[in-house]
Design a protein around this motif. Sequence first.
Motif, PDB file in Angstrom:
ATOM      1  N   TRP A 194      34.164  40.303  34.441  1.00  0.00           N
ATOM      2  CA  TRP A 194      35.293  41.128  33.985  1.00  0.00           C
ATOM      3  C   TRP A 194      35.307  42.456  34.744  1.00  0.00           C
ATOM      4  O   TRP A 194      36.332  42.887  35.244  1.00  0.00           O
ATOM      5  CB  TRP A 194      35.166  41.360  32.484  1.00  0.00           C
ATOM      6  N   GLN A 195      34.152  43.097  34.806  1.00  0.00           N
ATOM      7  CA  GLN A 195      34.056  44.377  35.503  1.00  0.00           C
ATOM      8  C   GLN A 195      34.369  44.221  36.991  1.00  0.00           C
ATOM      9  O   GLN A 195      35.069  45.047  37.581  1.00  0.00           O
ATOM     10  CB  GLN A 195      32.665  44.992  35.325  1.00  0.00           C
ATOM     11  N   GLY A 196      33.832  43.181  37.598  1.00  0.00           N
ATOM     12  CA  GLY A 196      34.065  42.961  39.016  1.00  0.00           C
ATOM     13  C   GLY A 196      35.516  42.715  39.347  1.00  0.00           C
ATOM     14  O   GLY A 196      36.041  43.243  40.343  1.00  0.00           O
TER      15      GLY A 196
ATOM     16  N   ARG B 248      35.306  46.406  40.521  1.00  0.00           N
ATOM     17  CA  ARG B 248      33.981  46.868  40.944  1.00  0.00           C
ATOM     18  C   ARG B 248      33.411  46.046  42.092  1.00  0.00           C
ATOM     19  O   ARG B 248      32.388  46.403  42.640  1.00  0.00           O
ATOM     20  CB  ARG B 248      33.027  46.879  39.760  1.00  0.00           C
ATOM     21  N   GLY B 249      34.028  44.917  42.399  1.00  0.00           N
ATOM     22  CA  GLY B 249      33.647  44.186  43.594  1.00  0.00           C
ATOM     23  C   GLY B 249      32.959  42.858  43.368  1.00  0.00           C
ATOM     24  O   GLY B 249      32.619  42.467  42.250  1.00  0.00           O
ATOM     25  N   LEU B 250      32.750  42.195  44.491  1.00  0.00           N
ATOM     26  CA  LEU B 250      32.196  40.838  44.472  1.00  0.00           C
ATOM     27  C   LEU B 250      30.742  40.787  44.030  1.00  0.00           C
ATOM     28  O   LEU B 250      30.307  39.769  43.486  1.00  0.00           O
ATOM     29  CB  LEU B 250      32.348  40.192  45.849  1.00  0.00           C
ATOM     30  N   TRP B 251      29.976  41.852  44.249  1.00  0.00           N
ATOM     31  CA  TRP B 251      28.574  41.833  43.826  1.00  0.00           C
ATOM     32  C   TRP B 251      28.471  41.743  42.306  1.00  0.00           C
ATOM     33  O   TRP B 251      27.580  41.075  41.776  1.00  0.00           O
ATOM     34  CB  TRP B 251      27.812  43.049  44.351  1.00  0.00           C
ATOM     35  N   TRP B 252      29.364  42.412  41.614  1.00  0.00           N
ATOM     36  CA  TRP B 252      29.382  42.329  40.156  1.00  0.00           C
ATOM     37  C   TRP B 252      29.734  40.912  39.718  1.00  0.00           C
ATOM     38  O   TRP B 252      29.119  40.366  38.802  1.00  0.00           O
ATOM     39  CB  TRP B 252      30.389  43.323  39.573  1.00  0.00           C
ATOM     40  N   ILE B 253      30.714  40.320  40.385  1.00  0.00           N
ATOM     41  CA  ILE B 253      31.121  38.959  40.061  1.00  0.00           C
ATOM     42  C   ILE B 253      29.974  37.988  40.340  1.00  0.00           C
ATOM     43  O   ILE B 253      29.674  37.111  39.518  1.00  0.00           O
ATOM     44  CB  ILE B 253      32.388  38.579  40.849  1.00  0.00           C
ATOM     45  N   ALA B 254      29.319  38.136  41.479  1.00  0.00           N
ATOM     46  CA  ALA B 254      28.198  37.256  41.829  1.00  0.00           C
ATOM     47  C   ALA B 254      27.074  37.377  40.799  1.00  0.00           C
ATOM     48  O   ALA B 254      26.492  36.360  40.378  1.00  0.00           O
ATOM     49  CB  ALA B 254      27.682  37.591  43.226  1.00  0.00           C
ATOM     50  N   ALA B 255      26.763  38.594  40.380  1.00  0.00           N
ATOM     51  CA  ALA B 255      25.726  38.784  39.356  1.00  0.00           C
ATOM     52  C   ALA B 255      26.129  38.101  38.051  1.00  0.00           C
ATOM     53  O   ALA B 255      25.297  37.499  37.368  1.00  0.00           O
ATOM     54  CB  ALA B 255      25.474  40.274  39.134  1.00  0.00           C
TER      55      ALA B 255
END
Length: 112
Positions: free
Chosen positions: A25-27, A32-39
């Motif tokens: 959601w944050q990503g 906030r970007g792809l790193w947030w989504i990947a995490a």
Amino acid sequence: MLIARSVILFALAALLEIGGAWLIWQGWREHRGLWWIAAGVIALGGYGFVATFQSDANFGRILAAYGGVFVAGSLAWGMVVDKFRPDRYDVIGAVICLAGVVMIMYAPRGAQ
């Protein structure tokens, strides 16, 4: 001891699933970007594995019970992380869900 282990596994599963969804959601929504989504994707994958450590061998029972944990955990996450204030209906609903978890997971059962 078996119930305590089960409760800890449910709590860990909730942390991973709710946290993973929040990271995605944050990503995406908060840019906030792809790193947030990947995490978030990794955390959600971890949630899938944690459920397999429950002692009950019935996938449907574990997932159904976890649904109640997810409801209450999501409200708690919102309170802590997003400063959400649940109303009395949120709280009553969460208590009903947790009562369902207890009934589904920990009710005495005979040989099946």
